[in-house]
Structures are given as structure tokens and as C-alpha cells.
Scaffold this motif. Structure first.
Motif, PDB file in Angstrom:
ATOM      1  N   SER A  40       5.200   6.568   0.818  1.00 22.72           N
ATOM      2  CA  SER A  40       6.113   5.598   1.199  1.00 22.72           C
ATOM      3  C   SER A  40       5.247   3.820   0.404  1.00 22.72           C
ATOM      4  O   SER A  40       4.174   4.039   0.635  1.00 22.72           O
ATOM      5  N   VAL A  41       5.668   3.279   0.096  1.00 20.18           N
ATOM      6  CA  VAL A  41       5.108   1.973   0.181  1.00 20.18           C
ATOM      7  C   VAL A  41       5.682   1.302   1.184  1.00 20.18           C
ATOM      8  O   VAL A  41       6.719   1.025   1.271  1.00 20.18           O
ATOM      9  N   TYR A  42       4.680   0.699   1.790  1.00 17.05           N
ATOM     10  CA  TYR A  42       4.650  -0.343   3.099  1.00 17.05           C
ATOM     11  C   TYR A  42       3.856  -1.568   1.919  1.00 17.05           C
ATOM     12  O   TYR A  42       2.933  -1.364   1.674  1.00 17.05           O
ATOM     13  N   THR A  43       5.108  -2.836   2.723  1.00 18.17           N
ATOM     14  CA  THR A  43       4.139  -3.892   2.155  1.00 18.17           C
ATOM     15  C   THR A  43       3.974  -4.737   3.194  1.00 18.17           C
ATOM     16  O   THR A  43       4.396  -5.286   4.259  1.00 18.17           O
ATOM     17  N   GLY A  44       2.616  -5.363   3.412  1.00 22.13           N
ATOM     18  CA  GLY A  44       1.697  -5.564   4.480  1.00 22.13           C
ATOM     19  C   GLY A  44       1.368  -6.443   3.818  1.00 22.13           C
ATOM     20  O   GLY A  44       1.432  -7.527   3.181  1.00 22.13           O
ATOM     21  N   VAL A 101       0.787  -1.101   0.268  1.00 21.10           N
ATOM     22  CA  VAL A 101      -0.665  -0.583  -0.203  1.00 21.10           C
ATOM     23  C   VAL A 101       1.101   1.235   0.413  1.00 21.10           C
ATOM     24  O   VAL A 101       1.920   1.044   0.429  1.00 21.10           O
ATOM     25  N   ILE A 102       0.823   1.776  -0.230  1.00 19.78           N
ATOM     26  CA  ILE A 102       0.939   3.786   0.227  1.00 19.78           C
ATOM     27  C   ILE A 102       0.935   4.131   1.029  1.00 19.78           C
ATOM     28  O   ILE A 102      -0.544   4.653   0.919  1.00 19.78           O
ATOM     29  N   THR A 103       1.117   4.978   1.398  1.00 18.43           N
ATOM     30  CA  THR A 103       1.749   5.904   2.695  1.00 18.43           C
ATOM     31  C   THR A 103       0.978   6.974   2.695  1.00 18.43           C
ATOM     32  O   THR A 103       1.567   6.843   1.546  1.00 18.43           O
ATOM     33  N   PRO A 104       0.302   7.861   3.423  1.00 17.98           N
ATOM     34  CA  PRO A 104       0.671   9.158   2.946  1.00 17.98           C
ATOM     35  C   PRO A 104       1.571  10.138   2.796  1.00 17.98           C
ATOM     36  O   PRO A 104       1.448  11.244   2.602  1.00 17.98           O
ATOM     37  N   THR A 105       2.623   9.292   3.065  1.00 22.00           N
ATOM     38  CA  THR A 105       4.120   9.633   3.222  1.00 22.00           C
ATOM     39  C   THR A 105       4.605   9.597   1.771  1.00 22.00           C
ATOM     40  O   THR A 105       5.524   9.332   0.572  1.00 22.00           O
ATOM     41  N   ASP A 157      -2.890  -8.853   3.447  1.00 23.31           N
ATOM     42  CA  ASP A 157      -4.241  -8.542   3.299  1.00 23.31           C
ATOM     43  C   ASP A 157      -5.126 -10.008   3.925  1.00 23.31           C
ATOM     44  O   ASP A 157      -4.696 -11.319   4.410  1.00 23.31           O
TER      45      ASP A 157
END
Length: 497
Positions: free
Chosen positions: A346-350, A340-344, A352
């Protein structure tokens, strides 16, 4: 047999294996402790390790003795940090009154770590007996020590403790169910702390500790009171303030007044017994998961088990425990990776969440767990199963209403009590008949009796059970003990009162 004959026999035996001892090139400098830690049985049960720390003369030994006395039906060993003092050098011996025995550098932590590793892996160890007269220990048996050990074994006498043989100056400690590690600085090194399942700090007033120390050193060790006070002010008190007291924050339990606090020690022993019971079953069945017990969880169990608890308190704390069990159960569901794309930016791989999910409650106690499941899984479908139970064997399916596509879903089966296991087996069998793969079922409950765990886990080894506590057993009426009574009646307010 004279000493010369013994030595001749040892020489003649060089290079020969006796009772696991190899006498070739054996000398006092050969380190048993330095051998790599290997386990003869990798699946062996890991012991429950308890650390007991506190200032000098705080009552640590008394607390340990009381725990050991109450755990009389368990194999318990006590390992004292004092056994791992460094041997003093000739220069240090010359100025022994200036040596700080309360400093972390006074101990051989590496040696302690190695001994604890071996005990945790099911290996017997030789623990040194530190001599406070010579300020030395003898952890490495000489050839004569090894011979005597061999001789006793050949004579069918197994040496449990070398304390009965003062000329050996070592203690043989065998693996046990519980290991108690006692010492003023056992919480100081994080590697030692990480070995512990429970950390206890004995918190006793400084004046009481000083009075005990004066009494002990003057009466038992024959020291001058001036010398005792000088050592206390120069080394003991500063070391306590700098090294011992700061480790109090790592303790899971703090016992004020030491051995005088019988209530605290009783609670600790009960907690240990519970953990030992859970530990045994989890080792037998890898598909059984007991959520990590804390004193917060133990406190909630105490409240809902109290027969005098109000309905409001029972429901409130039951809901809190149910939520913890549901959250833990959800952690065993399959997940897929999701970036997902964070508000900054950046890419955060989490991950689902599992989408194909449903709950099934065993009416009616299981319905108490539905709200927690809905709070965790928005819009989840929940099916119902009603099973009439009478005694131990009378089971009859009365009603079932399940999602039509349940065979394609991961199923969370809800029932707060696992007793005999008969109702659970009937519910699980129904789900499997509906096409649900056994490995897709997670059975969630608050408390489980060993009989129920045995029955369900043996019959359905691919199913997972998640619970918050393992009980002692069942009574003659097949009710869980100590238990919490008829859960549905207490939760929904339909009990006799």
C-alpha cells in the motif's frame, strides 16, 4: 417605588436600550442560554477549567473550597452541576420519591454546555438556582428581574452575584481565570469532558459516603433515616456503580479521602499555578511553546529540582526531560510530503524530515542536551558558543565554532536554562550575524524565567522558544527560582560537593 410603578416604568421603557438590555418582546420564556456564543474579544485569555467529580457525599465541595481558598489571588468561579437539574413535570412531582436524581437524564447537559461555552469565551452568564423544594429552577429572568438588574447598573451598583437577591433565583457569574465545575456526572458526557484542562475524581469509601449522606439528609433536610436508606439502595448506589464510578478512568488525578488529603490538594494547586503562569505568557507570545505538562513530567521536575538528588538521578531524569523538549522542538521544523510503499504494497503518504539541520550548544550547560539531539537526528552537526556571564549585564563572547554553511540550515539552539535572557540574546545575535534567518532558529531549554522570555520574544519575535516549564522569576543574584541550581555543575559532577 411600588410594584405597580415599577411595572408601568417597564412598559414605558419597551423598545429602549438600557445598559445592554433590550426590553422589547421580553418574557420569561425568552432563553438567554439559547443565544449563540460569540466572544467580544477573540484573543482573550481562555480560563483554566477544572472538573471535580465523585460520588455523592464524597467530599467534592470540600476539595473545591480548599482549592479556591489556596487560589485566593486568582479569579475563581464555581459552577455546580446541581444547578442544571431538569424541572420536574407535574406527573414526576406526584412521584418525586421515585425520581432518580443521580441518573444522567436528570440533568440538562445542553444547558450546562452552553453556560460553559459562554464562560470560556469571556461572557457573563446567568446560572439557575435549583430549588429542591419545588424541584424547579428559574434561569430565565422575568421583565421585573431585568428591570432590577438595569436599575442597579444605573445606580452604579454592579451585581456580582444574585445569591444576595433570593427573589431573583438566579446567580450572575462573570468570566474568571479559573472555572471549577463540580458534579457527580460531569465526566459522563465527552463534550463536557473536552472542555476541561484538569479532571479530578474524589475517591471516598462507600461507607464513609453513606454515613455522610445519612447525617446530611437527616440533620440538614429533616428526612427520615428509613427514607434515606431506601433512596440510597434504590437509586444512589446503583447510579454510582453504573454511571459515576466508570467515569473515574477519565480523571487526570484521583484524590483518596477527599478534603482530608491535604498533600494531594497542595500539589494540585501548585500545578494549577504553574499552568496559569505558562498560559499567560503563551497568550502574549505566540512564538513561545510549553510542552504539555503531565504529572509524569511534573514528577521528573520534582526529582531534578531536589537539592538532595543524587548525580545519577539528576542526569537520568534531566536526560528524559531534555529528550521530550528536543522531540517537541523537532515538531516545529519544516517538513515535506513523502509517499512510501508499505510491506503490504500500500501507499502511505507521510512526511520527510528536514535535512538541512544543525544544533548549537551554549557551553557548557547546553552540551548536556547534545546526546538527546544526536539520538533524534542521526549524524547532525553541532556547533559551540561560549559566553562568559557575570551578574546581570556582564556578557562576553569567548569562543564560537559553527558549521560554515550554518546560514543555510535550521538551527536548534541548546541551553537548559533561560534566565535573564542576556546570554541567549548574545548567542542569537551571533547566529543572525552569521546569516541564519531569525525564523530558522528554535531555542530549546528545560526551564524559562518570565524575564528571559520577555527579553528574547520581544527582540526576536520570529524565533521559537520551546521549554518544559515557566518559572516564578529571578532572585537578587539573577538566578532562576525555584530553579534547579547550577545545571552544568550538577549534570557534569563539578559542583562543590
Amino acid at each position: 417605588m411600588g410594584s405597580k410603578a415599577i411595572e408601568d416604568l417597564i412598559e414605558a421603557s419597551s423598545g429602549v436600550h438600557f445598559s445592554g438590555f433590550h426590553l422589547e418582546n421580553t418574557d420569561a420564556s425568552s432563553s438567554i442560554v439559547d443565544q449563540p456564543v460569540t466572544s467580544s474579544n477573540e484573543n482573550a485569555k481562555q480560563p483554566f477549567v477544572i472538573g471535580v467529580s465523585g460520588g455523592a457525599a464524597s467530599g467534592k465541595t470540600t476539595v473545591c473550597d480548599m482549592i479556591i481558598e489556596q487560589l485566593h489571588d486568582q479569579r475563581v468561579v464555581l459552577v455546580n452541576q446541581d444547578s442544571f437539574y431538569h424541572n420536574l413535570t407535574p406527573d414526576e412531582l406526584q412521584r418525586v420519591h421515585e425520581y432518580n436524581f443521580d441518573h444522567p437524564d436528570a440533568f440538562s447537559t445542553e444547558q450546562l454546555l452552553c453556560v460553559m461555552q459562554k464562560l470560556k469565551h469571556g461572557q457573563p452568564v446567568d446560572i439557575p438556582k435549583y430549588d429542591f423544594k419545588s424541584y424547579k429552577n428559574n434561569v430565565f429572568p422575568s421583565r421585573r428581574v431585568i428591570f432590577w438588574h438595569m436599575l442597579f447598573k444605573l445606580s452604579s451598583f454592579f451585581i456580582i452575584s444574585f445569591k444576595s437577591y433570593p427573589f431573583l433565583n438566579v446567580c450572575k457569574v462573570n468570566p474568571s481565570d479559573v472555572i471549577i465545575l463540580e458534579g457527580i456526572l460531569i465526566f459522563h458526557d465527552p463534550r463536557v469532558r473536552d472542555m476541561m484542562n484538569m479532571k479530578i475524581f474524589v475517591d471516598t469509601d462507600a461507607d464513609v459516603r453513606l454515613a455522610r449522606r445519612i447525617r446530611r439528609d437527616t440533620v440538614e433536610k429533616g428526612r427520615d433515616i428509613g427514607m434515606v436508606l431506601d433512596q440510597y439502595s434504590k437509586f444512589v448506589k446503583p447510579a454510582f456503580d453504573d454511571f459515576i464510578l466508570p467515569t473515574k478512568k477519565y480523571a487526570d488525578i484521583i484524590i483518596p479521602r477527599g478534603g482530608d488529603n491535604h498533600v494531594a490538594i497542595d500539589l494540585i494547586v501548585q500545578h494549577i499555578r504553574t499552568k496559569l503562569g505558562q498560559h499567560d505568557l503563551c497568550k502574549i507570545y505566540p512564538n513561545l511553546y510549553v510542552i504539555q505538562s503531565t504529572f509524569q513530567i511534573r514528577g521528573m521536575h520534582t526529582l531534578i529540582r531536589d537539592a538532595e538528588a543524587t548525580k545519577h538521578d539528576f542526569v537520568f531524569y534531566s536526560d528524559r526531560l531534555i529528550r521530550l523538549v528536543v522531540e517537541h522542538g523537532l515538531g516545529h521544523l519544516p517538513f515535506t510530503e513523502k509517499p512510501v510503499i508499505t510491506p503490504t504494497g500500500s501507499v502511505y503518504t507521510g512526511v520527510d524530515f528536514c535535512k538541512r539541520l544543525c544544533g548549537v550548544s551554549v557551553i557548557r550547560s547546553g552540551e548536556s542536551m547534545e546526546n538527546a539531539l544526536r539520538a533524534c537526528c542521526k549524524g547532525i552537526k553541532i556547533g559551540k558558543i561560549l559566553i562568559h556571564r557575570e551578574g546581570d549585564n556582564g556578557q562576553e563572547l569567548i569562543y564560537e565554532k559553527l558549521p560554515t554553511d550554518i546560514s543555510d540550515r535550521q538551527v536548534l539552539l541548546l541551553d537548559p536554562i533561560l534566565g535573564t535572557g542576556n546570554s541567549a540574546i548574545q548567542a542569537i545575535t551571533l547566529l543572525i550575524k552569521k546569516g541564519v534567518p531569525e525564523s530558522n532558529i528554535i531555542f530549546l531549554n528545560l526551564i524559562s524565567a518570565p524575564k528571559g522570555v520577555h527579553e528574547v520574544c520581544k527582540r526576536f519575535p520570529r524565533l521559537k522558544i520551546v521549554t518544559s516549564e515557566i518559572e516564578l522569576g529571578l532572585n537578587e543574584d539573577f538566578r532562576v527560582v525555584p530553579g534547579m541550581g547550577e545545571f552544568g555543575d550538577r549534570y557534569f559532577g563539578t559542583d562543590d560537593e
